[in-house]
Design a protein around this motif. Structure first.
Motif, PDB file in Angstrom:
ATOM      1  N   VAL A 143       0.836  -1.198   0.000  1.00  0.00           N
ATOM      2  CA  VAL A 143       0.000   0.000   0.000  1.00  0.00           C
ATOM      3  C   VAL A 143       0.873   1.251   0.000  1.00  0.00           C
ATOM      4  CG1 VAL A 143      -1.661   1.341   1.344  1.00  0.00           C
ATOM      5  CG2 VAL A 143      -1.975  -1.117   1.082  1.00  0.00           C
ATOM      6  N   LEU A 144       1.941   1.229   0.770  1.00  0.00           N
ATOM      7  CA  LEU A 144       2.850   2.371   0.798  1.00  0.00           C
ATOM      8  C   LEU A 144       3.477   2.610  -0.568  1.00  0.00           C
ATOM      9  CD1 LEU A 144       4.942   2.379   4.111  1.00  0.00           C
ATOM     10  CD2 LEU A 144       2.910   3.682   3.522  1.00  0.00           C
ATOM     11  N   LEU A 145       3.956   1.562  -1.191  1.00  0.00           N
ATOM     12  CA  LEU A 145       4.605   1.710  -2.492  1.00  0.00           C
ATOM     13  C   LEU A 145       3.632   2.230  -3.538  1.00  0.00           C
ATOM     14  CD1 LEU A 145       6.792  -1.529  -2.587  1.00  0.00           C
ATOM     15  CD2 LEU A 145       7.574   0.813  -2.197  1.00  0.00           C
ATOM     16  N   ARG A 146       2.396   1.792  -3.478  1.00  0.00           N
ATOM     17  CA  ARG A 146       1.400   2.213  -4.460  1.00  0.00           C
ATOM     18  C   ARG A 146       0.987   3.668  -4.267  1.00  0.00           C
ATOM     19  NH1 ARG A 146      -1.048  -2.155  -7.234  1.00  0.00           N
ATOM     20  NH2 ARG A 146      -2.673  -0.714  -7.880  1.00  0.00           N
ATOM     21  N   ALA A 147       1.310   4.254  -3.109  1.00  0.00           N
ATOM     22  CA  ALA A 147       0.934   5.639  -2.841  1.00  0.00           C
ATOM     23  C   ALA A 147       1.690   6.617  -3.727  1.00  0.00           C
ATOM     24  CB  ALA A 147       1.170   5.978  -1.370  1.00  0.00           C
ATOM     25  N   VAL A 193       3.698   3.855   9.471  1.00  0.00           N
ATOM     26  CA  VAL A 193       4.277   4.290   8.197  1.00  0.00           C
ATOM     27  C   VAL A 193       5.779   4.483   8.341  1.00  0.00           C
ATOM     28  CG1 VAL A 193       4.428   6.236   6.587  1.00  0.00           C
ATOM     29  CG2 VAL A 193       2.190   5.334   7.237  1.00  0.00           C
ATOM     30  N   HIS A 194       6.190   5.120   9.402  1.00  0.00           N
ATOM     31  CA  HIS A 194       7.621   5.383   9.592  1.00  0.00           C
ATOM     32  C   HIS A 194       8.412   4.080   9.695  1.00  0.00           C
ATOM     33  CE1 HIS A 194      11.208   7.611  10.693  1.00  0.00           C
ATOM     34  NE2 HIS A 194      11.403   6.717  11.653  1.00  0.00           N
ATOM     35  N   VAL A 195       7.892   3.122  10.448  1.00  0.00           N
ATOM     36  CA  VAL A 195       8.585   1.837  10.601  1.00  0.00           C
ATOM     37  C   VAL A 195       8.644   1.107   9.263  1.00  0.00           C
ATOM     38  CG1 VAL A 195       8.465  -0.445  11.672  1.00  0.00           C
ATOM     39  CG2 VAL A 195       8.020   1.601  13.039  1.00  0.00           C
ATOM     40  N   LEU A 196       7.516   1.048   8.546  1.00  0.00           N
ATOM     41  CA  LEU A 196       7.481   0.352   7.269  1.00  0.00           C
ATOM     42  C   LEU A 196       8.384   1.026   6.241  1.00  0.00           C
ATOM     43  CD1 LEU A 196       3.659  -0.384   6.922  1.00  0.00           C
ATOM     44  CD2 LEU A 196       5.465  -2.064   7.320  1.00  0.00           C
ATOM     45  N   ALA A 197       8.321   2.352   6.184  1.00  0.00           N
ATOM     46  CA  ALA A 197       9.136   3.080   5.216  1.00  0.00           C
ATOM     47  C   ALA A 197      10.621   2.890   5.510  1.00  0.00           C
ATOM     48  CB  ALA A 197       8.769   4.556   5.229  1.00  0.00           C
ATOM     49  N   SER A 198      10.986   2.885   6.772  1.00  0.00           N
ATOM     50  CA  SER A 198      12.391   2.668   7.138  1.00  0.00           C
ATOM     51  C   SER A 198      12.847   1.278   6.714  1.00  0.00           C
ATOM     52  CB  SER A 198      12.580   2.852   8.654  1.00  0.00           C
ATOM     53  OG  SER A 198      12.260   4.171   9.043  1.00  0.00           O
ATOM     54  N   THR A 199      11.978   0.288   6.886  1.00  0.00           N
ATOM     55  CA  THR A 199      12.316  -1.078   6.482  1.00  0.00           C
ATOM     56  C   THR A 199      12.455  -1.169   4.960  1.00  0.00           C
ATOM     57  OG1 THR A 199      11.137  -1.981   8.390  1.00  0.00           O
ATOM     58  CG2 THR A 199      11.559  -3.487   6.548  1.00  0.00           C
ATOM     59  N   PRO A 235       2.416   8.633 -10.621  1.00  0.00           N
ATOM     60  CA  PRO A 235       3.296   9.168 -11.659  1.00  0.00           C
ATOM     61  C   PRO A 235       3.648  10.628 -11.476  1.00  0.00           C
ATOM     62  CG  PRO A 235       1.118   8.703 -12.524  1.00  0.00           C
ATOM     63  CD  PRO A 235       1.166   8.107 -11.165  1.00  0.00           C
ATOM     64  N   THR A 236       2.806  11.394 -10.765  1.00  0.00           N
ATOM     65  CA  THR A 236       3.102  12.808 -10.531  1.00  0.00           C
ATOM     66  C   THR A 236       3.512  13.072  -9.098  1.00  0.00           C
ATOM     67  OG1 THR A 236       0.763  13.273 -10.062  1.00  0.00           O
ATOM     68  CG2 THR A 236       1.505  13.525 -12.350  1.00  0.00           C
ATOM     69  N   THR A 237       3.737  12.016  -8.320  1.00  0.00           N
ATOM     70  CA  THR A 237       4.093  12.169  -6.910  1.00  0.00           C
ATOM     71  C   THR A 237       5.461  11.556  -6.672  1.00  0.00           C
ATOM     72  OG1 THR A 237       1.742  11.934  -6.366  1.00  0.00           O
ATOM     73  CG2 THR A 237       3.309  11.799  -4.549  1.00  0.00           C
ATOM     74  N   ASP A 238       6.459  12.394  -6.608  1.00  0.00           N
ATOM     75  CA  ASP A 238       7.831  11.909  -6.474  1.00  0.00           C
ATOM     76  C   ASP A 238       8.209  11.680  -5.021  1.00  0.00           C
ATOM     77  OD1 ASP A 238      10.449  11.216  -7.136  1.00  0.00           O
ATOM     78  OD2 ASP A 238      11.132  13.290  -6.979  1.00  0.00           O
ATOM     79  N   VAL A 239       7.871  12.627  -4.153  1.00  0.00           N
ATOM     80  CA  VAL A 239       8.276  12.566  -2.742  1.00  0.00           C
ATOM     81  C   VAL A 239       7.047  12.735  -1.864  1.00  0.00           C
ATOM     82  CG1 VAL A 239       9.705  13.614  -0.944  1.00  0.00           C
ATOM     83  CG2 VAL A 239      10.533  13.554  -3.314  1.00  0.00           C
ATOM     84  N   LEU A 240       6.950  11.898  -0.830  1.00  0.00           N
ATOM     85  CA  LEU A 240       5.858  11.997   0.141  1.00  0.00           C
ATOM     86  C   LEU A 240       6.434  11.968   1.555  1.00  0.00           C
ATOM     87  CD1 LEU A 240       3.244   9.545  -1.430  1.00  0.00           C
ATOM     88  CD2 LEU A 240       2.991  12.023  -1.205  1.00  0.00           C
ATOM     89  N   SER A 241       5.943  12.843   2.388  1.00  0.00           N
ATOM     90  CA  SER A 241       6.344  12.821   3.792  1.00  0.00           C
ATOM     91  C   SER A 241       5.646  11.685   4.520  1.00  0.00           C
ATOM     92  CB  SER A 241       5.972  14.152   4.463  1.00  0.00           C
ATOM     93  OG  SER A 241       4.559  14.294   4.507  1.00  0.00           O
ATOM     94  N   THR A 242       6.095  11.394   5.729  1.00  0.00           N
ATOM     95  CA  THR A 242       5.428  10.369   6.535  1.00  0.00           C
ATOM     96  C   THR A 242       3.976  10.751   6.773  1.00  0.00           C
ATOM     97  OG1 THR A 242       7.511   9.780   7.625  1.00  0.00           O
ATOM     98  CG2 THR A 242       5.475   9.150   8.745  1.00  0.00           C
ATOM     99  N   ARG A 243       3.731  12.027   7.042  1.00  0.00           N
ATOM    100  CA  ARG A 243       2.359  12.499   7.263  1.00  0.00           C
ATOM    101  C   ARG A 243       1.511  12.291   6.003  1.00  0.00           C
ATOM    102  NH1 ARG A 243       0.086  16.352  10.676  1.00  0.00           N
ATOM    103  NH2 ARG A 243       2.160  16.948  11.417  1.00  0.00           N
ATOM    104  N   ALA A 244       2.079  12.637   4.834  1.00  0.00           N
ATOM    105  CA  ALA A 244       1.327  12.490   3.584  1.00  0.00           C
ATOM    106  C   ALA A 244       1.058  11.023   3.274  1.00  0.00           C
ATOM    107  CB  ALA A 244       2.103  13.145   2.443  1.00  0.00           C
ATOM    108  N   LEU A 245       2.030  10.166   3.535  1.00  0.00           N
ATOM    109  CA  LEU A 245       1.828   8.739   3.315  1.00  0.00           C
ATOM    110  C   LEU A 245       0.715   8.200   4.216  1.00  0.00           C
ATOM    111  CD1 LEU A 245       5.447   7.352   2.907  1.00  0.00           C
ATOM    112  CD2 LEU A 245       3.584   7.107   1.266  1.00  0.00           C
ATOM    113  N   ALA A 246       0.705   8.651   5.457  1.00  0.00           N
ATOM    114  CA  ALA A 246      -0.344   8.211   6.382  1.00  0.00           C
ATOM    115  C   ALA A 246      -1.711   8.672   5.897  1.00  0.00           C
ATOM    116  CB  ALA A 246      -0.054   8.751   7.784  1.00  0.00           C
ATOM    117  N   ILE A 271      -2.835   4.417   7.021  1.00  0.00           N
ATOM    118  CA  ILE A 271      -1.985   3.699   7.970  1.00  0.00           C
ATOM    119  C   ILE A 271      -1.462   4.699   9.004  1.00  0.00           C
ATOM    120  CG2 ILE A 271       0.127   2.326   8.219  1.00  0.00           C
ATOM    121  CD1 ILE A 271      -0.234   1.480   5.289  1.00  0.00           C
ATOM    122  N   PRO A 272      -1.460   4.353  10.280  1.00  0.00           N
ATOM    123  CA  PRO A 272      -0.972   5.282  11.301  1.00  0.00           C
ATOM    124  C   PRO A 272       0.459   5.757  11.013  1.00  0.00           C
ATOM    125  CG  PRO A 272      -2.072   3.419  12.324  1.00  0.00           C
ATOM    126  CD  PRO A 272      -1.953   3.094  10.868  1.00  0.00           C
TER     127      PRO A 272
END
Length: 240
Positions: free
Chosen positions: A6-10, A34-40, A13-24, A29-30
């Motif tokens: 789900v994180l990767l699909r976020a 998100v931070h733990v998953l993204a770090s992994t 094509p027009t979204t290059d960078v997302l913050s942890t807040r934006a990903l959540a 996802i809390p």
């Protein structure tokens, strides 16, 4: 679908960078998760950090995507076979691969005179928006087109296209062997034909594109003949 997927699909094509807040916000996802998953994912090369901004897709995905692109053989099939595509100054050649409901632009040839165009190499776009994608979709059964388009719209939260108008356009493209499209970018026209494999399944499309003012009726007819012939040559190269 796993939370990592789900994180990767976020990342669209027009979204290059997302913050942890934006990903959540995008995934539901809390933030702490998100931070733990993204770090992994970053530790595995699937994401990477952008200091002060957040996360973006990682370099490992380039290699993985490259394997898929190479497997289809589309780029190799068009190499050396595009010279017959006659172009006026400001017109370009584009080659795109059909991936689900998307087209991914793999090759672009532009002359010394260039007009600003959005079809950069690596761009991913909904297949029904551009000439290459419409050409490829025209070689699929209507039910499969609906399934691919519907899935993409659901996954990405995109408004679906007018189903009737799309099928009318694809039907005309199927009968003619090519499509003329001006819906990808304002003021730009593309003349595109599908590239199919040995089973007649679409691998992608190729087009001549540029400012709409460069496409008179005579030029459209010439380009249509050229792209159909180039697509046929590429299809023969794909045949085992």
């Amino acid at each position: 679908m796993s939370k990592s997927a789900v994180l990767l699909r976020a990342f669209g094509p027009t979204t290059d960078v997302l913050s942890t807040r934006a990903l959540a916000a995008r995934t539901g996802i809390p933030r702490s998760t998100v931070h733990v998953l993204a770090s992994t994912l970053a530790a595995e090369g699937l994401l990477e950090t952008v200091p002060g901004r957040g996360w973006r897709l990682g370099p490992l995905l380039v290699g993985l995507a490259g394997q898929i692109i190479e497997r289809t053989g589309l780029v190799a099939a068009v190499e050396g076979g595009l010279g017959g595509l006659r172009r006026a100054a400001g017109q370009e050649v584009h080659v795109a691969q059909l991936v689900g409901g998307w087209t991914v632009y793999l090759h672009r040839e532009a002359g010394p005179v260039r007009a600003p165009m959005d079809n950069r190499v690596g761009l991913r776009a909904p297949a029904w928006r551009g000439g290459c994608g419409k050409a490829a979709l025209s070689r699929l059964p209507a039910a499969e087109v609906d399934e691919r388009v519907g899935r993409l719209c659901r996954d990405e939260g995109l408004p679906p296209p007018d189903r009737g108008a799309l099928h009318d356009e694809l039907g005309a493209a199927r009968r003619a062997g090519y499509v003329v499209s001006s819906t990808f970018q304002a003021g730009r026209t593309s003349v595109a034909a599908p590239v199919v494999d040995a089973d007649g399944r679409p691998v992608g499309g190729l087009s001549v594109a540029g400012p709409s003012s460069l496409f008179s009726r005579a030029v459209l007819a010439r380009c249509a003949q050229d792209v159909v012939e180039a697509a046929s040559r590429a299809a023969r190269q794909l045949t085992p």
